[in-house]
Design a protein around this motif. Structure first.
Motif, mmCIF file in Angstrom:
data_model
loop_
_atom_site.group_PDB
_atom_site.id
_atom_site.type_symbol
_atom_site.label_atom_id
_atom_site.label_comp_id
_atom_site.label_asym_id
_atom_site.label_seq_id
_atom_site.Cartn_x
_atom_site.Cartn_y
_atom_site.Cartn_z
ATOM 1 N N PHE A 235 0.727 -1.081 -0.007
ATOM 2 C CA PHE A 235 0.047 -0.040 -0.006
ATOM 3 C C PHE A 235 0.858 1.236 0.100
ATOM 4 O O PHE A 235 2.033 0.984 0.521
ATOM 5 C CB PHE A 235 -1.066 0.098 1.164
ATOM 6 C CG PHE A 235 -2.036 -1.120 1.214
ATOM 7 C CD1 PHE A 235 -3.094 -0.875 0.532
ATOM 8 C CD2 PHE A 235 -1.839 -2.125 1.828
ATOM 9 C CE1 PHE A 235 -4.139 -1.764 0.460
ATOM 10 C CE2 PHE A 235 -2.882 -3.151 1.962
ATOM 11 C CZ PHE A 235 -3.940 -2.868 1.178
ATOM 12 N N PRO A 236 0.331 2.354 -0.452
ATOM 13 C CA PRO A 236 1.379 3.727 -0.492
ATOM 14 C C PRO A 236 1.712 3.846 0.997
ATOM 15 O O PRO A 236 1.011 3.743 1.859
ATOM 16 C CB PRO A 236 0.329 4.635 -1.008
ATOM 17 C CG PRO A 236 -0.749 3.895 -1.678
ATOM 18 C CD PRO A 236 -1.055 2.429 -1.222
ATOM 19 N N ASP A 237 2.917 4.486 1.073
ATOM 20 C CA ASP A 237 3.464 4.605 2.563
ATOM 21 C C ASP A 237 3.064 6.061 2.803
ATOM 22 O O ASP A 237 3.386 7.066 2.495
ATOM 23 C CB ASP A 237 5.051 4.638 2.274
ATOM 24 C CG ASP A 237 5.619 4.793 3.735
ATOM 25 O OD1 ASP A 237 4.863 4.722 4.851
ATOM 26 O OD2 ASP A 237 6.779 5.318 3.639
ATOM 27 N N VAL A 238 2.323 5.844 3.808
ATOM 28 C CA VAL A 238 1.953 7.214 4.729
ATOM 29 C C VAL A 238 2.210 6.970 6.059
ATOM 30 O O VAL A 238 1.620 6.053 6.769
ATOM 31 C CB VAL A 238 0.404 7.627 4.479
ATOM 32 C CG1 VAL A 238 -0.043 8.791 5.217
ATOM 33 C CG2 VAL A 238 -0.162 7.731 3.017
ATOM 34 N N ARG A 239 3.029 8.051 6.742
ATOM 35 C CA ARG A 239 3.407 8.011 8.064
ATOM 36 C C ARG A 239 2.195 8.025 8.911
ATOM 37 O O ARG A 239 1.482 8.703 9.007
ATOM 38 C CB ARG A 239 4.422 9.061 8.326
ATOM 39 C CG ARG A 239 4.982 8.959 9.479
ATOM 40 C CD ARG A 239 6.208 10.060 9.874
ATOM 41 N NE ARG A 239 5.554 11.541 9.516
ATOM 42 C CZ ARG A 239 4.887 12.199 10.585
ATOM 43 N NH1 ARG A 239 5.188 11.910 11.963
ATOM 44 N NH2 ARG A 239 4.599 13.510 10.321
ATOM 45 N N PRO A 240 2.447 7.070 10.206
ATOM 46 C CA PRO A 240 1.297 6.816 10.950
ATOM 47 C C PRO A 240 1.280 8.242 11.873
ATOM 48 O O PRO A 240 2.261 8.954 12.087
ATOM 49 C CB PRO A 240 1.598 5.839 12.125
ATOM 50 C CG PRO A 240 2.608 4.843 11.184
ATOM 51 C CD PRO A 240 3.385 5.923 10.262
ATOM 52 N N VAL A 241 0.052 8.767 12.483
ATOM 53 C CA VAL A 241 -0.159 9.823 13.321
ATOM 54 C C VAL A 241 -0.483 9.452 14.559
ATOM 55 O O VAL A 241 -1.360 8.491 15.023
ATOM 56 C CB VAL A 241 -1.074 10.720 12.712
ATOM 57 C CG1 VAL A 241 -0.791 11.314 11.189
ATOM 58 C CG2 VAL A 241 -2.423 10.127 12.417
ATOM 59 N N HIS A 242 0.126 10.153 15.560
ATOM 60 C CA HIS A 242 -0.156 9.713 16.895
ATOM 61 C C HIS A 242 -0.879 11.022 17.942
ATOM 62 O O HIS A 242 -1.257 10.773 18.883
ATOM 63 C CB HIS A 242 1.206 9.546 17.824
ATOM 64 C CG HIS A 242 1.979 8.467 17.082
ATOM 65 N ND1 HIS A 242 1.678 7.143 17.009
ATOM 66 C CD2 HIS A 242 3.117 8.456 15.998
ATOM 67 C CE1 HIS A 242 2.321 6.487 16.316
ATOM 68 N NE2 HIS A 242 3.418 7.262 15.740
ATOM 69 N N ASP A 243 -0.958 12.077 17.034
ATOM 70 C CA ASP A 243 -1.692 13.147 17.837
ATOM 71 C C ASP A 243 -2.343 14.045 16.775
ATOM 72 O O ASP A 243 -2.393 13.910 15.590
ATOM 73 C CB ASP A 243 -0.542 14.039 18.668
ATOM 74 C CG ASP A 243 0.272 14.709 17.746
ATOM 75 O OD1 ASP A 243 0.024 15.501 16.696
ATOM 76 O OD2 ASP A 243 1.488 14.675 18.162
ATOM 77 N N VAL A 244 -3.216 14.803 17.380
ATOM 78 C CA VAL A 244 -4.205 15.623 16.401
ATOM 79 C C VAL A 244 -3.479 16.607 15.412
ATOM 80 O O VAL A 244 -3.852 16.816 14.462
ATOM 81 C CB VAL A 244 -5.269 16.514 17.554
ATOM 82 C CG1 VAL A 244 -4.439 17.494 18.262
ATOM 83 C CG2 VAL A 244 -6.438 17.197 16.457
ATOM 84 N N ASP A 245 -2.393 17.078 16.019
ATOM 85 C CA ASP A 245 -1.475 18.021 15.073
ATOM 86 C C ASP A 245 -1.134 17.296 14.021
ATOM 87 O O ASP A 245 -1.064 17.618 12.648
ATOM 88 C CB ASP A 245 -0.661 18.734 15.968
ATOM 89 C CG ASP A 245 -1.103 19.715 16.912
ATOM 90 O OD1 ASP A 245 -2.212 20.239 16.561
ATOM 91 O OD2 ASP A 245 -0.297 19.822 17.973
ATOM 92 N N GLU A 246 -0.555 16.046 14.103
ATOM 93 C CA GLU A 246 -0.017 15.287 12.880
ATOM 94 C C GLU A 246 -1.040 15.016 12.098
ATOM 95 O O GLU A 246 -0.965 14.922 10.747
ATOM 96 C CB GLU A 246 0.595 13.804 13.550
ATOM 97 C CG GLU A 246 1.970 14.100 14.415
ATOM 98 C CD GLU A 246 2.669 12.906 14.683
ATOM 99 O OE1 GLU A 246 3.931 12.691 14.319
ATOM 100 O OE2 GLU A 246 1.927 11.956 14.898
ATOM 101 N N PHE A 247 -2.411 14.669 12.735
ATOM 102 C CA PHE A 247 -3.408 14.248 11.761
ATOM 103 C C PHE A 247 -4.038 15.283 11.054
ATOM 104 O O PHE A 247 -4.064 15.027 9.838
ATOM 105 C CB PHE A 247 -4.603 13.816 12.730
ATOM 106 C CG PHE A 247 -5.815 13.423 12.011
ATOM 107 C CD1 PHE A 247 -5.954 12.316 11.195
ATOM 108 C CD2 PHE A 247 -6.689 14.493 11.981
ATOM 109 C CE1 PHE A 247 -7.127 12.293 10.425
ATOM 110 C CE2 PHE A 247 -8.310 13.923 11.028
ATOM 111 C CZ PHE A 247 -8.302 12.977 10.518
#
Length: 377
Positions: free
Chosen positions: A316-328
């Motif tokens: 699948f396309p590589d998208v970095r995981p997010v851990h907080d609302v700002d990253e999201f």
């Protein structure tokens, strides 16, 4: 400069700025491609403020002032309900952007009781980007007639004048004329505050592109999943869908089971709850098309990283995981853009009911393949 919550203060506003968000050319590009809109809003805000004589009115509003995580539709509806003048930045994309056209329709819902001539003065359009010669819209003439200005404005649009220092004098002329009109309308013919129709995606010409699908894979109901409930009013699937619609992309939020059926013919963003665990995610994503863009949300780093490894294995396309609302919030527009790009690159040429047609190829035909199909002719 900040936007006062109208639901609490009820403060009226001189103008509301409406525009069509731009789609970046790639996910690697800066998601804020509307820098010059922000610059123009700031300039217009300052020009109106200099001429304003009503100290009890706020100056201006555009959607860049909405707090992250707020219900954007509600915030826009509130702002449109107390604005005296609607300033749309007309461009070729404006009339194909359901969100922008929806803002205009919401404001126009307040003008019904007014005479046509009186109603027209409350909409002051600006030619932001010129239309192609074959697209002869009456709105373009309105933008030229209402604001007027130098020939460079008609030829290049105000965005070019805003960007290029060589046009600074012409830009200031148009800016001053527009600010004077806004102040005159708001102070001599004010529009009584009234509830605007809720902002909704308006009907626009169908571009023929398949709608973006947004879905969520979560332990509870994915349609209502709110991992950032303290900061976000909306479920995150709705937040991503709103982000896509503001970029002018037709979008629908569907349950994960329904997304499985739609993904073979649609660009798709899949939001994944890191708390599900590796085994559950591996089983759920099996068989999904390679252009589905997954975004792993929340959970400890180890859990998110393990799920990310499973997605990499599935190509699948590589998208970095997010851990907080700002990253999201930073990643949401990037995921939308990447989903569109991946579908255009790898998806079917046309949605098909039967077997997919082979893609055109510039490679020489394999002679053995020709023999299998009946030999040389």
């Amino acid at each position: 400069m900040s936007w006062t919550d109208t639901s609490r203060s009820g403060r009226e506003t001189y103008f509301f700025l409406s525009y069509a968000h731009s789609v970046p050319l790639s996910a690697a590009a800066r998601p804020d491609t509307d820098y010059w809109v922000t610059r123009f809003f700031q300039d217009l805000h300052a020009a109106v403020q200099r001429g304003a004589r009503q100290g009890d009115l706020d100056i201006g509003f555009f959607d860049g002032l909405v707090a992250p995580g707020a219900d954007l539709r509600q915030s826009l509806t509130d702002a449109l309900s107390v604005a005296h003048v609607f300033v749309p930045l007309y461009s070729p994309n404006y009339f194909s952007n359901a969100w922008a056209v929806g803002e205009r329709a919401a404001f126009q819902s307040r003008l019904g009781p007014l005479r046509p001539g009186a109603a027209d003065r409350h909409i002051l359009p600006v030619l932001w980007i010129p239309f192609p010669p074959w697209d002869d819209r009456p709105e373009m003439a309105e933008a030229l007639d209402l604001v007027g200005g130098p020939a460079e404005y008609a030829e290049n649009g105000l965005r070019a004048l805003c960007k290029l220092s060589a046009y600074r004098r012409q830009y200031d002329l148009v800016l001053s004329a527009l600010a004077e009109r806004i102040v005159a309308v708001a102070e001599t013919a004010p529009l009584r505050p009234s509830r605007a129709a809720p902002v909704a995606a308006a009907a626009v010409d169908d571009p023929g592109d398949p709608a973006l699908v947004v879905t969520a894979l979560a332990a509870a109901d994915g349609r209502r999943w709110r991992p950032f409930a303290g900061r976000h009013v909306l479920a995150i699937a709705d937040y991503v869908a709103a982000t896509a619609q503001r970029l002018g992309l037709p979008t629908r939020v569907v349950e994960f089971a329904g997304a499985r059926d739609r993904a073979p013919d649609s660009p798709t963003v899949l939001l994944i709850d890191a708390g599900l665990g590796v085994a559950a995610v591996r089983a759920a994503v099996a068989g999904l098309p390679r252009w589905v863009v997954p975004l792993v949300v929340g959970g400890p780093d180890t859990a998110a990283d393990e799920i990310d490894g499973v997605l990499r294995e599935g190509r699948f396309p590589d998208v970095r995981p997010v851990h907080d609302v700002d990253e999201f919030e930073r990643c949401a527009p990037l995921a939308v853009i990447e989903a569109r790009k991946q579908f255009l690159r790898h998806g079917p040429l046309y949605p098909q009911d039967g077997p997919a047609a082979p893609r055109p190829s510039l490679r020489p035909t394999d002679p053995s393949d020709k023999r299998r199909r009946g030999g040389d002719r």
